[in-house]
Each structure stands twice: as C-alpha cells, then as structure tokens.
Enzyme design. Structure first.
Site, short mmCIF file in Angstrom:
data_model
loop_
_atom_site.label_atom_id
_atom_site.label_comp_id
_atom_site.label_asym_id
_atom_site.label_seq_id
_atom_site.Cartn_x
_atom_site.Cartn_y
_atom_site.Cartn_z
N ARG A 12 0.83 -1.21 0.00
CA ARG A 12 0.00 0.00 0.00
C ARG A 12 0.87 1.26 0.00
O ARG A 12 0.61 2.21 -0.75
CB ARG A 12 -0.87 -0.04 1.25
CG ARG A 12 -1.87 1.09 1.38
CD ARG A 12 -2.42 1.06 2.79
NE ARG A 12 -3.80 1.45 2.86
CZ ARG A 12 -4.56 1.32 3.95
NH1 ARG A 12 -4.07 0.78 5.04
NH2 ARG A 12 -5.81 1.72 3.96
N ASP A 48 -11.12 -21.15 6.33
CA ASP A 48 -11.18 -19.69 6.55
C ASP A 48 -11.14 -19.38 8.04
O ASP A 48 -11.83 -18.48 8.51
CB ASP A 48 -12.41 -19.08 5.88
CG ASP A 48 -13.71 -19.67 6.41
OD1 ASP A 48 -13.67 -20.70 7.10
OD2 ASP A 48 -14.78 -19.07 6.15
N GLU A 76 -7.89 -16.73 4.30
CA GLU A 76 -8.86 -16.44 3.23
C GLU A 76 -9.06 -14.93 3.14
O GLU A 76 -9.37 -14.28 4.13
CB GLU A 76 -10.19 -17.15 3.51
CG GLU A 76 -11.04 -17.23 2.26
CD GLU A 76 -12.25 -18.14 2.42
OE1 GLU A 76 -12.05 -19.38 2.44
OE2 GLU A 76 -13.35 -17.62 2.55
N ALA A 108 -22.99 -6.14 0.51
CA ALA A 108 -22.81 -7.40 1.26
C ALA A 108 -23.15 -7.20 2.74
O ALA A 108 -23.75 -8.07 3.37
CB ALA A 108 -21.39 -7.92 1.10
N GLU A 142 -26.97 -6.88 2.99
CA GLU A 142 -27.60 -8.18 2.69
C GLU A 142 -27.44 -9.12 3.87
O GLU A 142 -28.35 -9.85 4.23
CB GLU A 142 -26.97 -8.76 1.42
CG GLU A 142 -27.69 -9.97 0.87
CD GLU A 142 -26.95 -11.27 1.16
OE1 GLU A 142 -27.35 -12.29 0.62
OE2 GLU A 142 -25.99 -11.26 1.96
P1 GTP Z 1 -18.58 -20.30 4.08
O1 GTP Z 1 -19.11 -21.56 4.67
O2 GTP Z 1 -19.30 -19.09 4.59
O3 GTP Z 1 -17.08 -20.17 4.21
O4 GTP Z 1 -18.91 -20.40 2.53
P2 GTP Z 1 -18.08 -21.15 1.38
O5 GTP Z 1 -16.90 -21.86 1.94
O6 GTP Z 1 -19.03 -21.90 0.52
O7 GTP Z 1 -17.43 -19.98 0.56
P3 GTP Z 1 -18.06 -18.71 -0.12
O8 GTP Z 1 -17.01 -18.23 -1.04
O9 GTP Z 1 -19.41 -18.95 -0.71
O10 GTP Z 1 -18.29 -17.67 1.09
C1 GTP Z 1 -17.28 -17.31 1.97
C2 GTP Z 1 -17.62 -15.99 2.64
O11 GTP Z 1 -17.94 -15.01 1.66
C3 GTP Z 1 -18.82 -15.96 3.57
O12 GTP Z 1 -18.49 -16.38 4.86
C4 GTP Z 1 -19.24 -14.50 3.52
O13 GTP Z 1 -18.37 -13.69 4.34
C5 GTP Z 1 -18.97 -14.14 2.09
N1 GTP Z 1 -20.16 -14.39 1.26
C6 GTP Z 1 -20.32 -15.36 0.35
N2 GTP Z 1 -21.53 -15.29 -0.23
C7 GTP Z 1 -22.16 -14.23 0.34
C8 GTP Z 1 -23.46 -13.64 0.17
O14 GTP Z 1 -24.28 -14.08 -0.63
N3 GTP Z 1 -23.74 -12.56 0.95
C9 GTP Z 1 -22.85 -12.01 1.82
N4 GTP Z 1 -23.23 -10.94 2.53
N5 GTP Z 1 -21.63 -12.55 2.02
C10 GTP Z 1 -21.30 -13.65 1.29
MG MG Z 2 -15.26 -20.32 2.89
#
Ligand code: GTP
Ligand code: MG
Length: 237
Positions: free
Chosen positions: A59, A106, A173, A185, A188
């Site tokens: 940065r 993560d 992560e 996000a 939501e």
């Molecule tokens: P996790 O069980 O949450 O780790 O999901 P995953 O391993 O299937 O991975 P994914 O990439 O879908 O999501 C990881 C993280 O991204 C989540 O813990 C959220 O912080 C964020 N995230 C993913 N999808 C969404 C969404 O639809 N809405 C919001 N607000 N955050 C999201």
């Molecule tokens: Mg994840």
C-alpha cells in the site's frame, strides 16, 4: 498461479498445536467453553499480522508510486467458535480438531476494501508476484457474481509464519471488494440475518437488483476516475 492446496505436514501440526490449546481440547473433540476461544489461536493471529504488514508495505509503495492508496480499509477476523461448529455441522462431520483443520479453510480471514474495482486485480497481481506469499486459489465473484448478486474476489493465500521455532505456511482467506460491494454485502448480511435466511422471493429479486446498481456505481466511478486522470494529465502538459 499455483492451484495446489497441499501443505507441508509441519503447518498442519502447528495448526493442531495452536487449536488444541485455543479450543480447550481434552482429546479430539472441540469444546469451546462458553462458545468462546480460550485464547485466540496465536498461529492465525500471527498469520493475519504478517499478511497485514505485507499488504501495508504494498500500500505504501503504491501510494508513493501513484500518489494514492487503492485500499480504503482492511479488517481481519479469526472465525468464531459458533461459526466453526455451525460449518462442521453443515458439512455433516463431527466437531473434531482434524475435521476443523481439513474442512475449514477460513479460520483466519482478511477483508480488503477498495475504492475502485480495477485495483483489486492489481493488488492480486502484486500478491501473486510477492516472494513470500502464495495464492492457493481464487474465486472470482466479480466476474461471476453469485445468483443473489454477491460480488467480491476471494483468494486463499499461504502466509509464512514462524511458530514454535519453525516456519509454517498458514492459510488465510482474503475477500477483496469495493466500497459499493461491501455496502451491499453488509446490508444483505443484516437482512438475511434478521430474516433467518428465509427471504421471500420478491426480496431476493430486489437484493439482486440492488447488487446490479452497486455494480453500475463501480463502473461509473471508474469512468469518472479516467476522466479526472485525463484532466490532470492535460493540466500537466
Ligand atoms: P462459508 O461456509 O461461509 O465459508 O462459505 P463457502 O466456503 O461456501 O465460501 P463462499 O465463497 O461462498 O463464502 C465465503 C464468505 O464469503 C462468507 O463467509 C461471507 O463472508 C462471504 N459471502 C459469500 N456469499 C455471500 C453472500 O451471498 N452474501 C454475503 N453478505 N456474504 C457472502
Ligand atoms: Mg469459505
């Protein structure tokens, strides 16, 4: 870009050591007294600190080369015990140390929020060329948004950390997103939390259309930046 997710045994041993202490394990079952870490696992804290300082260096360099910092802010977190247990239960596995290490990638998380979308890819490129950091995988929800409209770039990095006298490579992560993506996000998340994830269809459609508006805002801001930069180039001539 390396897509391997293999880690040297020593890193897993270190994770096991760090978690056993922090999660108060009598044997292999995870306890988490009162739903909290006994003490946040120091291995992950160190990995987040190490990554944060590498990003801060990038940065600063960026600021002195380009005159501005592309990063608005950085947040880090270590996954809460409740959320670990929830995820293991969703995955249908027992809450053990081995399952936590094997299935939850993560435990250490960083969110980097940018002003402009193109800078996300420039930072990713700098990380890719960084001698100490390794990108294990990326999920590009900016080029390919989720059906609900969620956009962000996710990357899993391997960060070198000295722990208990040895060099370990710890997974972190990283979520990279613009202010507009972060705004969407965050709201939501609040809405879904409130509605316990049972959102009526029309609200899902509205949320997805709001995500589209956030995307348009990002494009508009990029176009404005190009115009402003070309104006300042003209001024210099
Ligand atoms: P996790 O069980 O949450 O780790 O999901 P995953 O391993 O299937 O991975 P994914 O990439 O879908 O999501 C990881 C993280 O991204 C989540 O813990 C959220 O912080 C964020 N995230 C993913 N999808 C969404 C969404 O639809 N809405 C919001 N607000 N955050 C999201
Ligand atoms: Mg994840």
């Amino acid at each position: 870009m390396n897509t391997s997710t293999q880690f040297p045994g020593s890193a897993e041993d270190a994770e096991r050591e760090a978690l056993r202490y922090a999660a108060c394990l009598p044997g292999e079952e995870i306890l988490f007294p009162e739903g909290r870490w006994v003490q946040q696992p120091s291995l992950y804290r160190s990995a987040l600190q190490a990554l944060r300082s590498e990003i801060e260096i990038i940065r600063q360099e960026w600021k002195s080369d380009e005159g501005f910092s592309p990063i608005e802010h950085i947040k880090t977190r270590i996954k809460e015990p409740d959320s670990i247990l929830d995820k293991l239960s969703r995955l249908g596995v027992k809450p053990t140390l081995d399952h936590t290490i094997e299935r939850i990638h993560d435990l250490a998380g960083m969110r980097i929020v940018f002003a402009f979308v193109t800078d996300i890819y420039l930072l990713l490129d700098r990380i890719d060329r960084h001698p100490n950091l390794q990108i294990l995988w990326t999920k590009d929800y900016i080029m390919n948004p989720k059906p609900n409209g969620y956009r962000s770039l996710h990357a899993e990095l391997s960060v070198p950390v000295m722990f208990a006298g040895r060099l370990c490579h710890v997974r972190v992560e990283v979520q990279m997103r613009t202010l507009a993506m972060d705004f969407w996000a965050s709201l939501e998340h609040i809405l879904l939390y409130k509605y316990d994830r049972r959102v009526p269809d029309h609200l899902v459609r509205e949320l997805s259309s709001a995500a589209g508006a956030a995307g348009e805002l990002d494009h508009k801001m990029l176009a404005l930046r190009s115009e402003v930069l070309s104006l300042s180039d003209e001024d210099e001539q």
